[in-house]
Enzyme design. Structure first.
Site, PDB file in Angstrom:
ATOM      1  N   ALA A 219      -6.851  48.115  88.421  1.00 17.16           N
ATOM      2  CA  ALA A 219      -7.351  47.952  89.797  1.00 17.16           C
ATOM      3  C   ALA A 219      -8.841  47.625  89.794  1.00 17.16           C
ATOM      4  O   ALA A 219      -9.292  46.694  90.477  1.00 17.16           O
ATOM      5  CB  ALA A 219      -7.078  49.218  90.610  1.00 17.16           C
ATOM      6  N   PHE A 222      -9.488  44.084  88.415  1.00 17.76           N
ATOM      7  CA  PHE A 222      -9.157  43.030  89.377  1.00 17.76           C
ATOM      8  C   PHE A 222     -10.241  42.897  90.449  1.00 17.76           C
ATOM      9  O   PHE A 222     -10.608  41.784  90.840  1.00 17.76           O
ATOM     10  CB  PHE A 222      -7.810  43.328  90.044  1.00 17.76           C
ATOM     11  N   LEU A 223     -10.750  44.034  90.935  1.00 15.20           N
ATOM     12  CA  LEU A 223     -11.788  43.995  91.967  1.00 15.20           C
ATOM     13  C   LEU A 223     -13.080  43.390  91.421  1.00 15.20           C
ATOM     14  O   LEU A 223     -13.710  42.551  92.075  1.00 15.20           O
ATOM     15  CB  LEU A 223     -12.039  45.405  92.511  1.00 15.20           C
ATOM     16  N   CYS A 272     -17.781  52.774  87.847  1.00 14.91           N
ATOM     17  CA  CYS A 272     -16.451  52.454  87.301  1.00 14.91           C
ATOM     18  C   CYS A 272     -16.262  51.034  86.784  1.00 14.91           C
ATOM     19  O   CYS A 272     -15.668  50.854  85.725  1.00 14.91           O
ATOM     20  CB  CYS A 272     -15.377  52.732  88.357  1.00 14.91           C
TER      21      CYS A 272
END
Length: 481
Positions: A219, A222-223, A272
């Site tokens: 996730a 991808f962001l 992150c």
């Protein structure tokens, strides 16, 4: 009464447990940490982190069914469900240095849980960890179990800082990964029952452990990839005279793509994105997937390129030197509505300008001078380690910078102004007043595309806005690689 304990009172543990306590009044929630100072802050009127809506929730629940304590072993021993939300920083030395996640704190937590437990426990991974970490933790707990049953679950967080409380109150999904065994299924149900007290059941997804662990890394990758994609386009827009905002709008209208995370900027930051992609790269390399690793590496490379490109543009625009020139830095947090500076693009931009001997005046409404000082003196990846293990950069003492009380003080007598965080207040500034008090020619370098470029040029500013058609002044300056 179900008892929950969370090890780690940071950006994830504190807000997550506060919402569980709010929505599950029959559950007793304890957040524990070895840092006395952090626990004292959670028990004070000045919480250790800023997040809109967090203070109200904590005050409502604290002392009722939400407790913050440094008595780690006591609360771990008494808990039915233990969330582990400790740091998993990027390794700075040894095998996998610069890419792999350092699981030292996770392993220490697992060994402590095994040592103090006197009853069966459900242990929940809340930290972002590499795929197969659960298996390693399971082995540690099993080999030290003394007849106690431990069930390991993966329950990654998908919070965005600045909207974390809303994300927790109304999540897109809650992901729970566990073993497909009778014990594992029972543990999944126990955690699902906690979330089901406020989250619709169709938003609670259950998977195996490895899928849950990898979903978090995927996730974030991808962001970050979307941000690097639009930032790559911003460089092309500047070269061709296109407007990246118009391109993003047109692309985002495609329902297969959507408009989210298509705002060009000076680069992504936060705790992150970079860490998780580097971790993903390392996992791919360990599994012999070199082409896949190289693909994800490029997301980081484009982000670094965007930051260096911004610094180069500032220096090139100002007669190819900023030595001795005052430059105002508006915003130091990695995004608005948070005081978090981890991996903020502002660090690299400031260090680039300081390296050319600029004099910086920094203003951010939520970041303290002490935090800025730590960030500008810290070695790479140092932010995610305890304070006593944070190495400083030898060049830090030679840097010239100060912290201003507001944007107007920061810009007074400055040659240039860099907007590095999209705080709403920066959109509403009196730029005529700022222009009047700056040295001429006065430059604005908008790293977040929040200013009205035409209006600022009318006032008299030379404006650079990422991915927008260049000011004639900038076209006449040396090309920026």
């Amino acid at each position: 009464m179900v008892k929950i304990c969370c090890i780690g009172a940071g950006y994830v543990g504190g807000p997550t447990m506060a919402i569980i306590a709010l929505k599950c009044p029959s559950v007793e929630v304890a957040v524990v940490d070895i840092s006395e100072a952090r626990i004292q802050a959670w028990n004070s009127n000045q919480l250790p982190i800023y997040e809109p809506g967090l203070e109200e929730v904590v005050k409502q629940c604290r002392g009722r069914n939400l407790f913050f304590s440094s008595a780690v072993e006591k609360h771990v021993s008494e808990a039915d469900i233990i969330f582990v939300s400790v740091n998993t920083p990027t390794k700075t030395r040894g095998l996998g240095a610069g890419k792999a996640a350092d699981l030292t704190y996770w392993e220490s937590a697992a060994r402590m849980i095994a040592d103090v437990s006197k009853s069966d426990k459900i242990v929940v991974e809340k930290s972002t960890v590499p795929v197969k970490t659960a298996e390693a933790i399971e082995k540690i707990l099993t080999h030290n179990s003394k007849g106690i049953s431990f069930q390991i679950l993966s329950n990654p967080e998908f919070l965005a800082e600045g909207t974390a409380i809303q994300d927790l109150l109304s999540p897109d999904r809650v992901l729970i990964g566990g073993r497909k065994t009778p014990g594992g299924s029972k543990a999944i149900k126990a955690l699902k029952d906690v979330y089901a007290q406020w989250v619709p059941e169709d938003r609670i997804i259950t998977t195996n452990l490895w899928s849950a662990e990898l979903s978090k890394l995927a996730a974030n990758a991808f962001l970050a990839q979307r941000i690097s994609s639009v930032n790559a386009m911003s460089a092309l827009c500047e070269a061709t005279g296109a407007d990246v905002s118009q391109v993003s709008h047109a692309v985002g209208k495609d329902t297969r793509i959507g408009p989210q995370f298509l705002n060009s900027s000076v680069g992504f930051g936060g705790s992150c994105f970079q860490k998780d992609i580097l971790n993903l790269v390392y996992i791919c390399e360990c599994n012999g997937l070199i082409e896949v690793a190289n693909y994800w590496k490029q997301v980081i490379k484009v982000n670094d390129y965007q930051k260096s490109r911004f610094v180069n543009r500032v220096v090139a625009s100002m007669f190819n030197t900023v030595s001795g020139k005052k430059i105002a830095i508006l915003g130091f947090a990695f995004k608005k509505d948070t005081g978090d500076t981890r991996e903020t693009p502002a660090i690299d931009v400031c260090e680039g300008l300081l390296g050319d001997k600029a004099q910086l005046s920094i203003y951010d409404p939520q970041v303290t001078k002490d935090q800025i000082e730590r960030d500008l003196s810290m070695s790479k990846f140092g932010w995610d380690h305890p304070v006593h293990l944070q190495l400083t950069s030898p060049a830090a003492s030679e840097q010239i910078w100060d912290v201003a009380v507001d944007a107007y003080e920061a810009a007074k007598n400055a040659h240039g102004l860099c907007i590095l965080t999209e705080w709403d207040e920066f959109r509403k500034l009196d730029y005529q007043k700022i222009f009047n008090n700056m040295r001429k020619p006065a430059f604005v370098f908008d790293g977040r595309n929040i200013v009205n470029v035409a209006k600022l040029r009318e006032i008299g500013f030379i404006v650079y806005s990422i991915g927008k058609p260049l000011d004639q002044w900038l076209k006449d300056m040396p090309a920026v690689a």
